[in-house]
Design an enzyme around this catalytic site. Structure first.
Site, PDB file in Angstrom:
ATOM      1  CG  HIS A 237      76.654  44.056  78.087  1.00  0.00           C
ATOM      2  ND1 HIS A 237      76.740  45.424  77.937  1.00  0.00           N
ATOM      3  CD2 HIS A 237      76.170  43.587  76.909  1.00  0.00           C
ATOM      4  CE1 HIS A 237      76.312  45.765  76.741  1.00  0.00           C
ATOM      5  NE2 HIS A 237      75.964  44.678  76.091  1.00  0.00           N
TER       6      HIS A 237
ATOM      7  CG  HIS B  88      79.191  46.889  70.401  1.00  0.00           C
ATOM      8  ND1 HIS B  88      78.864  48.120  69.866  1.00  0.00           N
ATOM      9  CD2 HIS B  88      78.047  46.392  70.924  1.00  0.00           C
ATOM     10  CE1 HIS B  88      77.578  48.353  70.058  1.00  0.00           C
ATOM     11  NE2 HIS B  88      77.059  47.323  70.699  1.00  0.00           N
TER      12      HIS B  88
HETATM   13  O1  G3P Z   1      73.127  41.103  73.526  1.00  0.00           O
HETATM   14  C1  G3P Z   1      72.617  42.078  74.375  1.00  0.00           C
HETATM   15  C2  G3P Z   1      73.231  43.428  74.121  1.00  0.00           C
HETATM   16  O2  G3P Z   1      74.612  43.285  74.015  1.00  0.00           O
HETATM   17  C3  G3P Z   1      72.677  44.043  72.880  1.00  0.00           C
HETATM   18  O3  G3P Z   1      73.115  45.338  72.649  1.00  0.00           O
HETATM   19  O4  G3P Z   1      74.528  47.026  71.538  1.00  0.00           O
HETATM   20  O5  G3P Z   1      75.241  46.047  73.710  1.00  0.00           O
HETATM   21  O6  G3P Z   1      75.328  44.683  71.646  1.00  0.00           O
HETATM   22  P1  G3P Z   1      74.623  45.772  72.379  1.00  0.00           P
HETATM   23 MG    MG Z   2      75.946  42.747  72.434  1.00  0.00          MG
END
Ligand code: G3P
Ligand code: MG
Length: 257
Positions: free
Chosen positions: A15, A57
């Protein structure tokens, strides 16, 4: 890629590059994720005011960059208000720790080249600045198609934002898409199918035998974010989940699971 074709991606996905062990969505994070054995990554992409796709993000620069120090107190906090020339001056590492001081915001192109050169797989989350949903989907899809034109496996585009996915589909229909869900809102499955998606990517709490059966019966692959403990990972894999997006690159070893 159609929903019935073999799934070319990996089960374990880092992630934002390396979870929380490095400044999210930076090249340093990708390098750290790779050093832990990860070969597939997720990242968030939006547009500068002059149309350059880059990794970030949040809608704003406040949490993960030096904008206040570098641009002064009167700067617009909205990342998409700034040109790439301005964004490129920011420190996107110091907020995390001194070891990463000076780490820049990366362009999407630089991350793409890193992944392509190393044969890594990428899940590109289209994360538009509010108001730029369609434009972001369109531009990111066009850049992705250009960058991956000679690659064996294309990147997986995903978004919570339906208009962004629609624009990506119109621009580059052949690029695989996944619909991100933080709730199972009415019509989620029909929307994913209308968008020609190959996958549903859910908050892990939303997957159970019912939602899994619905998605799988429709020919969709199933992924989950952000899975950071073993009990949850085992529950999801037991349900037949295809992919896990995790922050815990230090805990889950893709080679042994
Ligand atoms: O793409 C999966 C995840 O990253 C979605 O949530 O807020 O971490 O971008 P976020
Ligand atoms: Mg994400």
């Amino acid at each position: 890629m159609s929903a019935t074709q073999p799934w070319p991606y990996l089960r374990w996905i880092a992630h934002r590059g390396a979870g929380k062990l490095a400044p999210e969505n930076t090249l340093a994070a990708f390098r750290l994720g790779a050093s832990h054995g990860y070969r597939m990554f997720e990242c968030d992409v939006k547009l500068s005011s002059d149309g350059v796709p880059f990794l970030l993000h949040d809608d704003t620069l406040t949490r993960t960059t030096s904008a206040r120090d570098t641009l002064g107190a009167k700067h617009s906090a909205t990342a998409g208000d700034h040109s790439w020339g301005t964004l490129a001056r920011l420190d996107a590492g110091s907020w995390h720790s001194r070891a990463f001081a000076g780490e820049p915001l990366p362009t999407f192109e630089s991350i793409a080249r890193y992944c392509l050169r190393n044969s890594y797989f990428l899940n590109i989350e289209i994360k538009p600045t509010p108001g730029l949903e369609r434009e972001t989907g369109d531009v990111v899809a066009r850049h992705a198609a250009r960058l991956w034109q000679n690659a064996a496996v294309p990147p997986l585009l995903s978004s919570f934002d339906v208009p962004a996915l629609e624009a990506a589909q119109m621009a580059q229909p052949e690029l695989p898409r996944g619909l991100l869900l933080d709730t199972l809102w009415p019509g989620w499955l029909e929307t994913a199918l209308r968008l020609g998606c190959v996958a549903i990517i859910c908050d892990h709490g939303l997957w159970n035998s019912s939602s899994m059966t619905q998605a799988k019966s429709a020919g969709l692959r199933t992924l989950s974010y952000t899975v950071n403990d073993e009990v949850t990972a085992r529950r999801l894999l037991g349900l037949g989940l295809d992919g896990i997006i995790t922050d815990r690159i230090d805990w889950f070893s893709p080679a042994s699971l």
